[in-house]
Write a protein that holds these residues in place. Structure first.
Motif, PDB file in Angstrom:
ATOM      1  N   ILE A  60       0.777  -1.334  -0.055  1.00  0.00           N
ATOM      2  CA  ILE A  60      -0.108   0.032  -0.110  1.00  0.00           C
ATOM      3  C   ILE A  60       0.709   1.236   0.068  1.00  0.00           C
ATOM      4  O   ILE A  60       1.806   1.203   0.699  1.00  0.00           O
ATOM      5  CB  ILE A  60      -0.759  -0.010   1.228  1.00  0.00           C
ATOM      6  CG1 ILE A  60      -1.580  -1.321   1.527  1.00  0.00           C
ATOM      7  CG2 ILE A  60      -1.725   1.290   1.572  1.00  0.00           C
ATOM      8  CD1 ILE A  60      -2.851  -1.387   0.289  1.00  0.00           C
ATOM      9  N   GLU A  64      -3.902   5.972   2.109  1.00  0.00           N
ATOM     10  CA  GLU A  64      -4.776   4.876   2.449  1.00  0.00           C
ATOM     11  C   GLU A  64      -4.881   4.844   3.820  1.00  0.00           C
ATOM     12  O   GLU A  64      -3.983   4.951   4.674  1.00  0.00           O
ATOM     13  CB  GLU A  64      -4.068   3.428   1.721  1.00  0.00           C
ATOM     14  CG  GLU A  64      -4.026   3.437   0.221  1.00  0.00           C
ATOM     15  CD  GLU A  64      -5.347   2.996  -0.122  1.00  0.00           C
ATOM     16  OE1 GLU A  64      -6.363   2.554   0.507  1.00  0.00           O
ATOM     17  OE2 GLU A  64      -5.557   3.371  -1.561  1.00  0.00           O
ATOM     18  N   LEU A 115     -15.363   3.339   1.435  1.00  0.00           N
ATOM     19  CA  LEU A 115     -13.982   2.633   1.442  1.00  0.00           C
ATOM     20  C   LEU A 115     -14.143   1.067   1.414  1.00  0.00           C
ATOM     21  O   LEU A 115     -13.482   0.254   0.807  1.00  0.00           O
ATOM     22  CB  LEU A 115     -13.144   3.156   2.323  1.00  0.00           C
ATOM     23  CG  LEU A 115     -11.813   2.473   2.786  1.00  0.00           C
ATOM     24  CD1 LEU A 115     -10.927   2.634   1.464  1.00  0.00           C
ATOM     25  CD2 LEU A 115     -11.217   2.821   3.904  1.00  0.00           C
ATOM     26  N   ARG A 119     -13.172  -1.896  -1.316  1.00  0.00           N
ATOM     27  CA  ARG A 119     -12.231  -3.110  -0.649  1.00  0.00           C
ATOM     28  C   ARG A 119     -12.904  -4.512  -0.980  1.00  0.00           C
ATOM     29  O   ARG A 119     -12.345  -5.356  -1.361  1.00  0.00           O
ATOM     30  CB  ARG A 119     -11.837  -2.901   0.328  1.00  0.00           C
ATOM     31  CG  ARG A 119     -10.546  -1.532   0.448  1.00  0.00           C
ATOM     32  CD  ARG A 119      -9.947  -1.364   1.748  1.00  0.00           C
ATOM     33  NE  ARG A 119      -9.284   0.000   1.588  1.00  0.00           N
ATOM     34  CZ  ARG A 119      -8.329   0.197   2.729  1.00  0.00           C
ATOM     35  NH1 ARG A 119      -8.439  -0.373   3.829  1.00  0.00           N
ATOM     36  NH2 ARG A 119      -7.599   1.201   2.376  1.00  0.00           N
TER      37      ARG A 119
END
Length: 184
Positions: A60, A64, A115, A119
């Motif tokens: 990542i 984030e 979010l 994901r």
């Protein structure tokens, strides 16, 4: 997310952290007591199950959010988070402060839902590609395996490695032009 965190700076009481390469930010199984926004550097999300060495699920980069699964799930971190390119700069917020703020800000709640949903959808896509790869491997369909390998590569680090293994297995099982077809 960064803008919403800035808007609620006073309520959230964020703490800036600078973490060196190789250091662990979150440990799998530990209580999830904070959320972190990665503002610079790179971290690896790693899980430890049966094998002693962890599997890297993702790498990542900045901007984030980290730790939201522990917040909304079991209350424990589901993975290790380790700095792989640093130093990493993080903004850390306590779970208590975040939940209190979330209760009174619909925009922040919607951002978190978006979010988490994004994901989950990405994970579903990766799992579907991997399952298709397993089916193609069983059939010895190296053409489809190669296509799936290219499709999964930008989506997920760990599962693209798994797909590479499936391609290798598929090629080993694939009949050669001069030999009879292999039976499972």
């Amino acid at each position: 997310m960064k803008l919403l965190l800035d808007i609620h700076h006073e309520e959230l009481a964020p703490v800036r952290r600078l973490v060196a390469s190789g250091e662990l930010i979150m440990r799998q199984g530990d209580p999830a007591e904070s959320l972190m926004l990665l503002t610079s550097g790179k971290v690896a999300i790693q899980v430890r199950l049966i094998e002693p060495e962890p599997h890297t699920l993702a790498v990542i980069e900045a901007e984030e959010l980290l730790g939201e699964m522990g917040l909304f799930g079991s209350g424990q971190h589901s993975a290790d988070v380790r700095v792989v390119e640093g130093p990493a700069e993080l903004v850390e917020v306590s779970v208590d402060n975040f939940l209190k703020t979330l209760l009174f800000d619909v925009d922040l709640a919607m951002e978190m839902l978006a979010l988490v949903s994004q994901r989950c959808m990405r994970s579903n896509e990766v799992i579907a590609l991997l399952l298709s790869g397993i089916a193609a491997g069983e059939r010895g369909d190296t053409t489809q395996l190669s296509q799936l390998e290219k499709a999964i590569q930008p989506l997920n680090y760990c599962l693209s490695t798994a797909m590479e293994r499936l391609v290798t297995i598929g090629k080993a099982r694939s009949p050669h032009p001069s030999s009879p077809a292999l039976k499972p």
